[in-house]
Scaffold this motif. Structure first.
Motif, PDB file in Angstrom:
ATOM      1  N   ASN A 100       0.810  -1.214   0.000  1.00  0.00           N
ATOM      2  CA  ASN A 100       0.000   0.000   0.000  1.00  0.00           C
ATOM      3  C   ASN A 100       0.846   1.268   0.000  1.00  0.00           C
ATOM      4  O   ASN A 100       0.303   2.372  -0.091  1.00  0.00           O
ATOM      5  N   PHE A 101       2.146   1.091   0.184  1.00  0.00           N
ATOM      6  CA  PHE A 101       3.019   2.265   0.235  1.00  0.00           C
ATOM      7  C   PHE A 101       3.956   2.303  -0.967  1.00  0.00           C
ATOM      8  O   PHE A 101       5.050   2.853  -0.890  1.00  0.00           O
ATOM      9  N   SER A 102       3.493   1.721  -2.080  1.00  0.00           N
ATOM     10  CA  SER A 102       4.359   1.574  -3.246  1.00  0.00           C
ATOM     11  C   SER A 102       4.897   2.909  -3.735  1.00  0.00           C
ATOM     12  O   SER A 102       6.019   2.996  -4.223  1.00  0.00           O
ATOM     13  N   LYS A 103       4.108   3.975  -3.602  1.00  0.00           N
ATOM     14  CA  LYS A 103       4.570   5.241  -4.184  1.00  0.00           C
ATOM     15  C   LYS A 103       5.761   5.833  -3.429  1.00  0.00           C
ATOM     16  O   LYS A 103       6.430   6.717  -3.928  1.00  0.00           O
ATOM     17  N   LEU A 104       5.996   5.320  -2.201  1.00  0.00           N
ATOM     18  CA  LEU A 104       7.150   5.810  -1.443  1.00  0.00           C
ATOM     19  C   LEU A 104       8.465   5.248  -1.967  1.00  0.00           C
ATOM     20  O   LEU A 104       9.510   5.843  -1.810  1.00  0.00           O
ATOM     21  N   PHE A 105       8.401   4.049  -2.507  1.00  0.00           N
ATOM     22  CA  PHE A 105       9.638   3.330  -2.808  1.00  0.00           C
ATOM     23  C   PHE A 105       9.845   3.116  -4.288  1.00  0.00           C
ATOM     24  O   PHE A 105      10.346   2.103  -4.714  1.00  0.00           O
ATOM     25  N   ASN A 106       9.391   4.058  -5.107  1.00  0.00           N
ATOM     26  CA  ASN A 106       9.579   3.917  -6.546  1.00  0.00           C
ATOM     27  C   ASN A 106      11.022   4.217  -6.934  1.00  0.00           C
ATOM     28  O   ASN A 106      11.571   5.172  -6.473  1.00  0.00           O
TER      29      ASN A 106
END
Lengths: 326, 432
Positions: free
Chosen positions: A320-326
């Motif tokens: 759910n936090f994919s956008k943090l670790f792009n």
């Protein structure tokens, strides 16, 4: 001779004209090719029908009256913990302080708080607040609000206030009631510029100069439509999130991921919204080991019974936090 | 040589010109002619919300039907650029107390006259739209050439006003800006227009601002709702969804009615009349202590040097963005290139203008955008400037301290930046 001269003049004038025309065309086209967003076609029938509904209130709309359920007047406790699952998240890029370093970077660079997880997976800074579907929680009603809420102090000062130290907002996620008054504190030796201009809904928008080691008073007056960002105009890396609610049923998870909502009214259907600044739209959670699908973070809970002490373990997957670790 | 005179260029010049005309027409049509006058949709904000949603569904967070639904709600409540309407059926707020449809109609529509009443019409498109755009999005054809960019009304934020802190301006504030223009920017004075025409324009600016803010809030509502669900589904009417849309509109209208005019403390400090009354005298002996106090506040409690710098040249904090721009950049990123990545990747294609950092005012120039009266400067310091990092100092400074700062700021253009302490002692008195 005069004829030739005039011809030459007219020819050079023509060349000049042609040249300037070409140049102006180039200018005109280059200046205007900027992409324009464009309009959206609205169908006339759709617009007319919507306008009629809006002005007159159609029969279909009028028949569905909003009814507020009646609680029993007793209260229960809601406790729990937010846990991050699905393996260790990547590392967040550190924030870089570029100003007032003697204060702001005294202990190294300021922490990146976009996702704060302790060694056991407990997630800090998750906001959970009652957001019932189909009705609004009445305010100041003894059946809904426990005495403790009705008599709670309306002034949030000192430790209950909103402090900033070493150019970090101590409460990274902060929630309060719209009826309360908040003390914004600056515990630093440099001035801060606490900026609440992004407030949503009818919440008062403010942008305060808070001189070093002093305070200002903030009155939000009305609830906000959704959580909003608070920044510091003087220190661009500083960020916190605020939510102003009219009811008292909200909590922000602590460093170990635990939260507590006291005195939840019994005998009414309640749903809670779960919000984290870096999460995508929350569609799936695991509550006490069972997978639950929800719409954009809204979690329906069964009616509370009098004196009940409900403890929930809410697990949120790292995807759910994919956008943090792009 | 003589043969050249029989060149067709000489004998049939008209025909050659005729050949050019279609070319001009084609180029104009492709690049510059926008065609019918419609409100532009806020695609930039849709793109912003799509990025904020994140995850796999970010690219199609909003369906075409949802966007059309928002456009239809806007058309149903606010009408078109040619025929403005006001939202009806609101329980809490009567919009007609804020906006006058007669005045709106004078400002709206194509430039010309009303066929029956012969009233002047189309004032907005005649005077404003080339910079501020038909939609009030600050993206008119000339916008790209201007620095600062024309104001985008859709955020509902206006800088120069005499109301409290970050509240909306009142109509007097907007009227003052129209009448006096904004020094240091491309905004001219419209003092040659009759008062009633300026009134109509003020009304229309508020209308565009309300419409634009409602549009943003409706997109927010979409983002908070379920995937693919319409805000107001004509086929599936519900009281809850209609109430949610009405709440959005009423919240925006509320902010335009909940305005508190700030009464500046009329008790000026004792020294004001003598030092700054009719002709400011920064060189006199009595001015010295006041200027020293002002300089101490500037560098100390008021925190002005944080952004305006120790020399007041406006060079201390040059990497901030204002509220209109900050959505277009990723301020957390360390380098400028990475800050601008979202703009280059996405917002650019929807017509957003390249983001520029906001510059703190150079106080040595003596150009004050919000007006140069002491009263204006007092307001800027006391209430801050909405939409910018300039903060509200109401609780930090006393009225006397603010007046001291006003006097000090007024003196800055006449003081050498490089040797501020001695410059004052050189007695730059006026010749007589």
């Amino acid at each position: 001779m005069t004829g030739q001269t005039s011809r030459r003049v007219s020819r050079s004038a023509q060349a000049l004209l042609l040249g300037s025309l070409a140049a102006s065309l180039l200018l005109v086209t280059s200046g205007c090719t900027r992409a324009m967003p464009g309009a959206v076609d609205a169908s006339t029938t759709g617009v007319t029908s919507l306008r009629q509904d809006f002005e007159l209130g159609s029969a279909a709309v009028a028949s569905v009256e909003q009814t507020v359920p009646e609680p029993t007047g007793e209260f229960a406790q809601l406790r729990g913990q937010f846990v991050l699952t699905g393996g260790a998240p990547g590392t967040l890029a550190p924030l870089s302080a570029d100003k007032d370093l003697q204060v702001c970077a005294a202990d190294g660079s300021p922490p990146n708080e976009a996702l704060v997880v302790d060694s056991n997976g407990g997630m800090a800074n998750v906001l959970i607040y009652a957001d019932p579907q189909g009705y609004k929680i009445p305010i100041g009603d003894a059946k809904w609000e426990h005495e403790e809420y009705l008599q709670a102090p309306t002034m949030l000062t000192g430790l209950a206030g909103f402090d900033q130290k070493n150019c970090v907002f101590i409460s990274h996620v902060f929630a309060m009631r719209s009826s309360q008054t908040l003390e914004i504190i600056n515990s630093d030796t440099v001035g801060h510029n606490t900026d609440l201009q992004g407030a949503t809904g009818r919440t008062a928008r403010e942008n305060y100069q808070v001189a070093s080691n002093s305070t200002v008073i903030y009155q939000p007056k009305n609830k906000s439509a959704r959580p909003f960002k608070v920044t510091c105009g003087a220190h661009s890396w500083m960020a916190a999130y605020f939510h102003v609610l009219d009811h008292p049923f909200f909590a922000v998870s602590k460093a170990d991921g635990s939260f507590e909502v006291k005195h939840v009214p019994c005998g009414v259907p309640l749903s809670f919204r779960i919000w984290h600044e870096s999460a995508n739209k929350l569609a799936k959670l695991t509550v006490d080991g069972k997978e639950v699908s929800l719409s954009n973070g809204r979690l329906d809970l069964a009616e509370f019974q009098a004196g009940e002490e409900r403890v929930l373990k809410i697990e949120i997957d790292v995807s759910n936090f994919s956008k943090l670790f792009n | 040589m003589m043969k050249m005179s029989t060149d067709p260029r000489q004998t049939e010049p008209r025909r050659r010109w005729c050949l050019l005309l279609p070319l001009v027409a084609v180029m104009l049509c492709s690049g510059c002619w926008t065609g019918s006058t419609e409100f532009q949709f806020n695609w930039v904000y849709v793109a912003y919300q799509e990025r904020a949603v994140g995850g796999e569904d970010s690219s199609d967070a909003f369906s075409e039907a949802q966007i059309r639904n928002v456009a239809e709600i806007l058309a149903a409540t606010f009408g078109t650029p040619d025929k403005p309407q006001l939202p009806g059926g609101l329980e809490e707020i009567d919009v007609r107390e804020l906006l006058d449809l007669y005045k709106l109609n004078r400002a709206a529509g194509p430039v010309g006259r009303d066929p029956i009443s012969q009233d002047v019409r189309g004032l907005y498109r005649q005077h404003c739209a080339h910079c501020h755009g038909v939609t009030g999005d600050g993206m008119g054809p000339t916008a790209t050439f201007l620095n600062p960019y024309p104001r985008d009304y859709r955020r509902g934020m206006f800088k120069f006003k005499l109301t409290r802190s970050t509240q909306k301006p009142n109509k007097h504030d907007l009227h003052r800006i129209l009448k006096q223009g904004i020094p240091g920017t491309a905004m001219p004075s419209f003092s040659l227009l009759p008062q009633d025409e300026r009134d109509a324009l003020v009304e229309y600016v508020i209308y565009l601002s309300v419409r634009g803010e409602v549009e943003r809030e409706l997109i927010n509502l979409l983002a908070a709702g379920e995937q693919g669900q319409l805000l107001l589904d004509p086929a599936n009417k519900s009281a809850a969804s209609s109430a949610a849309v009405k709440e959005v509109i009423q919240n925006v209208l509320f902010s335009w009615t909940d305005i508190q005019q700030i009464a500046v403390d009329s008790k000026m400090p004792d020294w004001w009349d003598e030092l700054a009354g009719s002709q400011p005298d920064f060189g006199s002996a009595t001015a010295g202590p006041v200027l020293d106090a002002g300089r101490a506040l500037f560098a100390g409690k008021a925190g002005c040097i944080t952004c305006h710098g120790g020399t007041a040249l406006g060079d201390a904090q040059v990497s901030n963005y204002d509220k209109w721009t900050e959505e277009l950049v990723d301020a957390k990123q360390p380098t400028l290139e990475r800050k601008l990545l979202p703009y280059n990747e996405s917002y650019q294609q929807f017509g957003a203008l390249p983001p520029r950092p906001i510059r703190p005012r150079n106080l040595r120039q003596g150009v004050y955008r919000g007006g140069r009266r002491p009263l204006d400067l007092y307001h800027r310091i006391s209430q801050g400037i909405n939409g910018t990092p300039m903060p509200n100092q109401e609780q930090t400074l006393t009225p006397e301290e603010i007046w001291t700062l006003v006097f000090y700021v007024q003196s800055l253009p006449y003081e050498h930046a490089s040797r501020p302490a001695t410059a004052r002692n050189l007695q730059r008195r006026r010749p007589n």
